[in-house]
Design an enzyme around this catalytic site. Structure first.
Site, PDB file in Angstrom:
ATOM      1  N   GLN A   1      33.637  37.247  40.884  1.00  0.00           N
ATOM      2  CA  GLN A   1      33.362  38.565  40.293  1.00  0.00           C
ATOM      3  C   GLN A   1      31.907  38.744  39.892  1.00  0.00           C
ATOM      4  O   GLN A   1      31.456  39.866  39.702  1.00  0.00           O
ATOM      5  CB  GLN A   1      34.236  38.778  39.047  1.00  0.00           C
ATOM      6  CG  GLN A   1      35.704  38.922  39.368  1.00  0.00           C
ATOM      7  CD  GLN A   1      36.506  39.044  38.089  1.00  0.00           C
ATOM      8  OE1 GLN A   1      36.844  38.045  37.469  1.00  0.00           O
ATOM      9  NE2 GLN A   1      36.812  40.268  37.674  1.00  0.00           N
TER      10      GLN A   1
ATOM     11  N   LEU B   1      38.311  43.389  35.329  1.00  0.00           N
ATOM     12  CA  LEU B   1      36.942  43.842  35.047  1.00  0.00           C
ATOM     13  C   LEU B   1      36.271  44.392  36.302  1.00  0.00           C
ATOM     14  O   LEU B   1      35.305  45.151  36.200  1.00  0.00           O
ATOM     15  CB  LEU B   1      36.120  42.685  34.458  1.00  0.00           C
ATOM     16  CG  LEU B   1      36.626  42.187  33.098  1.00  0.00           C
ATOM     17  CD1 LEU B   1      35.871  40.924  32.684  1.00  0.00           C
ATOM     18  CD2 LEU B   1      36.486  43.263  32.028  1.00  0.00           C
TER      19      LEU B   1
ATOM     20  N   HIS C   1      41.231  35.746  42.661  1.00  0.00           N
ATOM     21  CA  HIS C   1      39.829  36.159  42.870  1.00  0.00           C
ATOM     22  C   HIS C   1      39.098  35.120  43.714  1.00  0.00           C
ATOM     23  O   HIS C   1      38.340  35.477  44.625  1.00  0.00           O
ATOM     24  CB  HIS C   1      39.094  36.300  41.534  1.00  0.00           C
ATOM     25  CG  HIS C   1      39.279  37.621  40.848  1.00  0.00           C
ATOM     26  ND1 HIS C   1      38.979  38.832  41.432  1.00  0.00           N
ATOM     27  CD2 HIS C   1      39.711  37.929  39.600  1.00  0.00           C
ATOM     28  CE1 HIS C   1      39.208  39.818  40.577  1.00  0.00           C
ATOM     29  NE2 HIS C   1      39.661  39.289  39.443  1.00  0.00           N
TER      30      HIS C   1
HETATM   31  O1  GNR Z   1      40.587  41.011  30.974  1.00  0.00           O
HETATM   32  C1  GNR Z   1      41.526  40.911  31.767  1.00  0.00           C
HETATM   33  N1  GNR Z   1      42.778  41.211  31.346  1.00  0.00           N
HETATM   34  C2  GNR Z   1      43.920  40.936  32.082  1.00  0.00           C
HETATM   35  C3  GNR Z   1      45.113  41.513  31.653  1.00  0.00           C
HETATM   36  C4  GNR Z   1      46.286  41.277  32.342  1.00  0.00           C
HETATM   37  C5  GNR Z   1      46.276  40.446  33.443  1.00  0.00           C
HETATM   38  C6  GNR Z   1      45.095  39.877  33.890  1.00  0.00           C
HETATM   39  C7  GNR Z   1      43.915  40.122  33.209  1.00  0.00           C
HETATM   40  S1  GNR Z   1      42.452  39.359  33.733  1.00  0.00           S
HETATM   41  C8  GNR Z   1      41.272  40.515  33.170  1.00  0.00           C
HETATM   42  C9  GNR Z   1      39.849  40.002  33.398  1.00  0.00           C
HETATM   43  C10 GNR Z   1      39.590  39.867  34.863  1.00  0.00           C
HETATM   44  O2  GNR Z   1      39.393  40.787  35.611  1.00  0.00           O
HETATM   45  N2  GNR Z   1      39.643  38.666  35.353  1.00  0.00           N
HETATM   46  O3  GNR Z   1      39.493  38.469  36.672  1.00  0.00           O
HETATM   47 NI    NI Z   2      40.121  40.297  37.613  1.00  0.00          NI
END
Ligand code: GNR
Ligand code: NI
Length: 167
Positions: free
Chosen positions: A51, A92, A137
């Protein structure tokens, strides 16, 4: 420490499979520190190196209430999983989109920690969801790709509209 810019879906770099880390050296430790700072600032509960446009199998996670539970996973692998749970996920890299995804309820993960030492961890609930989301990811998969084509197309046009406004 430094804040790292986060790639936004549908950036094609989010679809690359990240390379394994060969040794947990100072450069990896700096990456981990910068990723942790970026995750806390966002704020998020997890972040994968993919990311932040780094082609390495590195993940940071903190699912604690008080943000005191940083976990570092280098070269993580799920060695066992079972059960099912459905959780509303966000990412994110896909800001403003929250959708339900069904994943394993329990996972056993094997990884190296920030000192390069191997460990195994059993996780369930939100931590298990987050581990699966982050390893996806590293394998080039974003959570919205589990949704129906109809929902995915709606999300894509919503994000395209938003990027026209913010551009
Ligand atoms: O912040 C994040 N919250 C979240 C909520 C539910 C399931 C997965 C996540 S991961 C995410 C942060 C992110 O994008 N990580 O890759
Ligand atoms: Ni994510």
């Amino acid at each position: 420490m430094a804040l790292l810019p986060i790639l936004r879906y549908p950036d094609p770099r989010l679809h690359a499979r990240a390379r394994p880390v060969e040794s947990v050296d100072d450069a990896i430790r700096k990456l981990v520190a910068d990723m942790a700072e970026t995750m806390y600032e966002a704020p998020g509960i997890g972040l994968a190196a993919t990311q932040v446009n780094v082609d390495k199998r590195v993940v940071v996670i903190d699912v604690s209430e008080d943000r005191s539970g940083l976990m570092v996973f280098v070269n993580p692998e799920i060695v066992e999983k079972s059960g099912e749970q459905t959780c509303e996920e966000g990412c994110l890299s896909v800001p403003g989109v929250y959708e339900k995804v069904t994943r394993a309820q329990f996972v056993r993960v094997r990884a190296l920690n920030g000192r390069g030492e191997p460990f195994e961890l059993e996780a369930e609930g939100l931590l298990a969801v987050c581990i699966q989301h982050e390893i996806d990811h590293l394998d080039g998969k974003v959570f919205v790709e589990y949704l129906s084509q109809l929902k995915l197309n709606r999300i894509k046009s919503k994000l395209a509209k938003k990027s026209r406004i913010t551009a």
